[in-house]
Structures are given as C-alpha cells and as structure tokens.
Design a protein around this motif. Structure first.
Motif, mmCIF file in Angstrom:
data_model
loop_
_atom_site.group_PDB
_atom_site.id
_atom_site.type_symbol
_atom_site.label_atom_id
_atom_site.label_comp_id
_atom_site.label_asym_id
_atom_site.label_seq_id
_atom_site.Cartn_x
_atom_site.Cartn_y
_atom_site.Cartn_z
ATOM 1 N N ILE A 123 35.902 -11.971 -0.090
ATOM 2 C CA ILE A 123 36.545 -12.719 -1.178
ATOM 3 C C ILE A 123 36.176 -12.105 -2.529
ATOM 4 C CG2 ILE A 123 34.896 -14.620 -1.670
ATOM 5 C CD1 ILE A 123 38.655 -14.943 -1.161
ATOM 6 N N MET A 124 34.960 -11.596 -2.642
ATOM 7 C CA MET A 124 34.573 -10.929 -3.900
ATOM 8 C C MET A 124 35.484 -9.733 -4.131
ATOM 9 S SD MET A 124 30.454 -10.881 -4.097
ATOM 10 C CE MET A 124 29.457 -12.327 -4.222
ATOM 11 N N LYS A 125 35.749 -8.976 -3.048
ATOM 12 C CA LYS A 125 36.645 -7.815 -3.183
ATOM 13 C C LYS A 125 38.047 -8.278 -3.569
ATOM 14 C CE LYS A 125 35.853 -3.743 -1.178
ATOM 15 N NZ LYS A 125 35.915 -2.674 -0.204
ATOM 16 N N ALA A 126 38.495 -9.366 -2.930
ATOM 17 C CA ALA A 126 39.837 -9.873 -3.232
ATOM 18 C C ALA A 126 39.927 -10.384 -4.669
ATOM 19 C CB ALA A 126 40.202 -10.978 -2.247
ATOM 20 N N LEU A 127 38.799 -10.846 -5.198
ATOM 21 C CA LEU A 127 38.794 -11.332 -6.586
ATOM 22 C C LEU A 127 38.733 -10.175 -7.588
ATOM 23 C CD1 LEU A 127 36.425 -14.448 -6.391
ATOM 24 C CD2 LEU A 127 38.911 -14.438 -6.572
ATOM 25 N N GLY A 128 38.637 -8.955 -7.053
ATOM 26 C CA GLY A 128 38.678 -7.790 -7.921
ATOM 27 C C GLY A 128 37.330 -7.170 -8.229
ATOM 28 N N ALA A 129 36.294 -7.589 -7.482
ATOM 29 C CA ALA A 129 34.982 -6.965 -7.694
ATOM 30 C C ALA A 129 35.013 -5.544 -7.124
ATOM 31 C CB ALA A 129 33.900 -7.773 -7.002
ATOM 32 N N THR A 130 34.391 -4.604 -7.824
ATOM 33 C CA THR A 130 34.302 -3.250 -7.278
ATOM 34 C C THR A 130 33.152 -3.227 -6.268
ATOM 35 O OG1 THR A 130 32.770 -2.588 -9.000
ATOM 36 C CG2 THR A 130 35.095 -2.197 -9.435
ATOM 37 N N GLN A 144 32.624 -13.026 4.677
ATOM 38 C CA GLN A 144 33.731 -13.664 3.956
ATOM 39 C C GLN A 144 33.467 -13.641 2.459
ATOM 40 O OE1 GLN A 144 34.426 -17.540 5.571
ATOM 41 N NE2 GLN A 144 35.436 -16.714 7.377
ATOM 42 N N GLU A 145 32.174 -13.802 2.118
ATOM 43 C CA GLU A 145 31.775 -13.771 0.713
ATOM 44 C C GLU A 145 32.096 -12.393 0.118
ATOM 45 O OE1 GLU A 145 27.820 -15.481 0.449
ATOM 46 O OE2 GLU A 145 27.446 -14.137 -1.245
#
Lengths: 364, 221
Positions: free
Chosen positions: A273-280, A269-270
């Motif tokens: 969510i990082m991906k959803a927050l726009g992390a590459t 999930q971490e």
C-alpha cells in the motif's frame, strides 16, 4: 517538516505494535546477550590467563649494546614503561670452585620462588646463602648445608649451600647467588649484567620496541621460547573466541532473519500500500531500516546488560572471580544489535521492494 | 488524443494469457466500469493501467505519459501525483487510525496536513470516527476511509478494484453514492472493476471483458 512526519509514523509503528517490537528487541537481545556474555567471560579469562602465564618468567632481556654493565637504575626505568609487568636485574660471571670454572648467576630469589621453581633443601634466606644447580651436586660432590668457597679474580668468599635447584635449563649447572652477594663477589659495585622484564604477551613486540627507544645504549631481545609458547596459547584462545563469535553471529542472523522474514511477509500489505500511495522503494527501505536501527539499538543495550549479568554469574561460579568487563564489549554489543537487526531485515524487505505493488498485495 | 490510452496490452503468466492485445481509449473525467466473469482479466487490466503491475507487452499512456516506460522512481511520482487506488480489501495500515491512514497518503505525496485529512474524512461521513483504528471500523467505514485516502491528493484518475466486493447492498449503495457525488464535484476519471451488475449500472461506460479481450464497449445511459 517531512522528517517530523517520518518520525511521527515511525513512532506510531513502534508504539502501536508493542508486542511485535518487543519480540524483535527480545530476539536481538538474546543473540547479543550470548555473544556479549561469551566475550565478557573470555576477556576476563584472557586477563586471568595473563596472570597465570607469569610463572613462565621473563619474556624480554635487556642488556647493554656496548657490552658494558647496566646501572641498577635501568630496572626502575623499565618498570615505568607502559605494558611492562615486572623487571629485575641479573648478573652473570664465571667463578672458580674447587678448581673448576662454573657459571654463577646473581638474581632475586623471591622472583625465582614465585615462579614455582623446584628445589631440594631450603631457599636461601640470609646473606652468603646460595642455591646450586642440581647437575653440580654430583659433579662437585656437595651437599645441602655444606660451606663452599667461590673465587673470582683473587676475591674469595665462603657460602652456605642451602639447596639445589632443578629447572631443566642452564640454571641446573650454575651457582645461584642473591643479587647483592653476586655484585660483591664479581666486583660490580651495584651494576647489572642484564635486566629481565616481563611484558604483556599480547603486545610484546610493541613493548620491546618501546623499551629500546626509551632507553639509551641498550639491546632488547625477546626470550623466544617463553614468548612463543605464550603467544601460541593466547592466539589459540583468540581464534577460539573469534570462531565461536562468528558461529553465534551467523546463527543469530539466520534465526532473526527468518523471524524478520516472517514479519515482513506479514507486513507485505503495508509495503504494497505504501508503494501504491506513491512511496519510492528508497523511502520504504529507510522506514524499515530506521525501525531496525531502533530495535537493534534497544536489543543491543538489553543484550549487553543481560550478557553482562550472565557472565558475572557464570564467572563467579566457575572461576570464583569476575574481572572488569572491557568498555569495548558495550560498543560491540550495540554494534552487533544494530548490525544483526539491519542485516536480518535487509533481504526480506529488498526482495519485497523489487515486486510490483499488485504482486505484493495479491500475496503471490 | 484521449486522456488515457490502452495500447495493445498483453499480459502472460508463464504460458497463460490473462490479457490478449487489449486496446481502448478513455476521455478525461469519464467513469468506466470494467466488468466480466471471474478470470476475464479485469483486475489485471486495472493494475496495469494503474501502474501497479507491468504488462508483458503494450503500453498505457495517461496524460501523454507512457507509464510503463517510466523508471521506478518516476512511476512512484505518477502514483502519488496522478492516481488514487481503492481495493476490494481495505488495505489500511492496521496500527494507524483513520486520520493517520489518510495523512500517510499526504506524507508520501508532499506533506501531511491534519486539517485537510479531517475534512476529507468528514466529507465521506467519518467525522466521528477519525481516531478509530481499522479494526474498530465496519467494512463500509473502512472503504470510506480508503476513498478519503485515495482522493486526498486530488488525483486525476481513480482506480477501484471491486471496491464494494465485501460489502452488503446498503453499504454498496452508500459507497457508490459517495463516489458519484465526489466524481461530479471533482471530475476525476474513474476506472472501476466489478462483477456486480448492480454496480455496473452506476458508471458512464462499460467495458466488458472475456478471456482477456474486450467483448463489449458501451456507453451507459
């Protein structure tokens, strides 16, 4: 500035997940400690084995390349060369006894004795006492305690036979004199026929070349029978170490990999969510690699300390001694800790990063 | 051209169709509620519009950007620059406190700014809960942290998937009031998935799905 926040979130992830981080470090440390312990013990064993191999005797022979005798000074020079463990001089000549021509060898009786040679009678302890090869005992019908005369080019000398030697080699048909007695009989005036040296078995060829380059007009040869027997033993030992280390490493990566895999699934999930927050994917990958680097580093150090202590205990109880652990064991432990930790985390994180955030968050 | 265009989007899971050639257009700043029975494809549609999942065919164009034709890194840029997400589950990072969870979104966007993150949390009524971890917050409070996190980077469009699905009526009302207030202030576009008729009435437009198709598309008074 971005780096500062990277370190901040990384430190939060490590400090706020103490239990999980401790378990990761522990599992890396366990794997590394087994490997470090094994390498430490075997490195010590190799040293011990080297010492045990000394009775095999010299493995290098140095003679004049011009067919001349060598100066006694050569022994000192050879001993000073790196990797040479021991060196002694020898003389050879044909002498006459009771009308028979026999090979006579001048050598250091103490070294022969240290080599564990078997004799019948006593070791020579005074001037003009000699050992006779066992084959000459019957051929010449001589006994221990008898006096015999050896002659060489008109020069005669009386000797006391203190005992007979049986080595299974050419010595069994020779007369063995002390170096000084032989130089007197052969008229060598302190010179030597050859110098026999013992070099570190693992680097014999390198040492042979070094002697040949540092001394002038000499020919340096490996005593193949001795060298190959030693090399075969040491090579087998090294292969064993490599194989066991590889098996341990494989087992460690698999077991830590499955643990890390479970942790990554737990933290999916971490990642989602990082991906959803726009992390590459690269940013997320760096984050988990940095975590793995730190836990691997800590696990490597802890593993080295534990492995060292266990090796110490095992060696003391099994072999009675514990030699110096080579410095490279520490670096191997550290590198293995980091390697195991990064490799174990690489595949689960990679496979997670390939997925869409929605798929990760759904937990499919 | 509309701000958001859904162009003949299809999604198949194996042989099962979740979305069957769905098209719609949404003007900038509109609050659209996507509703429908369970399995009608509303969450799938939202994930595809939001760039969190990919369609089997079709395209989604947001602000002239064909988001499913973008390379992965550019899609990540779209998510951090233009979009904000709220889910039914809060999906907060458990080891970070409320403030740090909001700052993480800032970090991936550009730069973490503690003051700005504090302001955002105060705006959603969590000024006293900045340093609480998710496990120390109620469900409603967690969702308010998620709203602050979703809006911290001033997104153009907010994607909310059953944001009140786990909340009681009182907390649902608090969250919806908050969203309405922020929406009227910031004028971002909202696409909100819900199956709750109470929630459906808060938007400006309702897209009703059934069996992967739009059954009804109506403006709400």
């Amino acid at each position: 500035m971005k780096q500062k926040w990277f370190i901040f979130f990384l430190s939060r992830s490590l400090s706020e997940r103490k239990g999980r981080v401790f378990l990761s470090i522990l599992s890396v440390a366990l794997a590394v400690s087994v490997i470090a312990c094994f390498i430490s013990i075997t490195a010590g064993l190799q040293e011990k084995l080297g010492a045990e191999l000394k009775p095999y005797g010299a493995n290098l022979i140095i003679s004049s390349s011009k067919g001349e005798y060598l100066d006694a000074d050569v022994i000192r020079k050879v001993t000073g060369i790196q990797g040479v463990e021991d060196a002694s001089g020898q003389t050879y000549s044909i002498v006459e006894i009771q009308g028979h021509a026999v090979e006579a060898v001048g050598l250091d009786f103490e070294r022969l004795k240290a080599g564990g040679s078997r004799i019948e009678g006593k070791w020579p302890s005074k001037k003009y006492e000699i050992l006779t090869g066992i084959n000459l005992k019957n051929a010449l019908k001589i006994k221990a305690g008898e006096e015999i005369i050896l002659s060489k080019e008109g020069h005669e000398q009386k000797y006391l036979i203190s005992g007979f030697i049986e080595k299974g080699g050419s010595e069994d048909s020779s007369m063995l004199l002390s170096l000084e007695d032989s130089q007197e009989l052969f008229g060598l005036n302190g010179k030597l026929s050859a110098v026999l040296a013992r070099g570190n078995s693992l680097r014999l060829e390198e040492i042979r070349k070094r002697i040949a380059s540092e001394l002038q007009d000499v020919s340096v040869k490996t005593i193949k029978q001795v060298a190959s027997a030693e090399m075969s033993l040491l090579t087998k030992m090294q292969s064993l170490i490599l194989m066991v280390t590889a098996v341990l490493l494989f087992a460690a990566v698999i077991s830590i990999g499955s643990t890390t895999g479970a942790t990554v699934i737990e933290r999916r999930q971490e990642i989602g969510i990082m991906k959803a927050l726009g992390a590459t994917s690269k940013e997320i990958d760096h984050f988990y690699k940095a975590e793995a680097l730190i836990t691997g580093f800590a696990g490597g150090i802890a593993g080295f300390i534990v492995g060292y202590l266990i090796a110490h205990l095992v060696s003391r109880s099994a072999f009675g001694t514990f030699g110096q652990v080579p410095w490279y064991v520490f670096f191997i432990s550290l590198s293995l800790g980091v390697l195991i930790s990064i490799v174990a985390g690489y595949f689960p994180v990679r496979s997670m990063l390939r997925l869409n955030p929605a798929v990760i968050l759904r937990g499919d | 051209m509309s701000y958001l265009v859904i162009d003949n989007v299809e999604k198949y899971y194996g042989l099962t169709a979740a979305l069957r050639g769905l098209s719609a257009e949404v003007p900038k700043g509109q609050w659209v509620n996507i509703t429908g029975p369970s399995g009608s494809g509303k969450s799938t549609l939202l994930n595809i519009i939001g760039g969190l999942d990919s369609p089997s065919s079709g395209e989604v164009i947001i602000d002239s950007l064909k988001i499913h034709s973008l390379p992965e890194d550019e899609l990540a840029v779209f998510r951090r620059e233009k979009a904000g997400y709220i889910f039914q589950q809060s999906y907060l990072i458990p080891y970070l406190n409320a403030l740090e969870n909001v700052m993480l979104a800032q970090y991936f966007h550009s730069m973490a700014d503690r003051k700005e993150a504090e302001e955002a949390l105060k705006k959603v009524g969590l000024g006293q809960r900045l340093f609480h971890r998710p496990s120390q917050l109620s469900g409603g409070e967690q969702q308010r942290v998620c709203i602050a996190r979703a809006l911290i980077n001033n997104p153009e469009v907010l994607f909310a998937d059953e944001p009140t699905g786990n909340l009681d009526r009182d907390n649902t009302k608090v969250i919806l009031d908050l969203l309405r207030e922020l929406h009227s202030e910031e004028q971002f576009t909202i696409l909100l998935v819900t199956h709750d008729p109470f929630v459906t009435n808060w938007g400006q437009r309702i897209l009703s799905l059934e069996d992967g198709r739009i059954k009804k598309d109506e403006l709400h008074a």
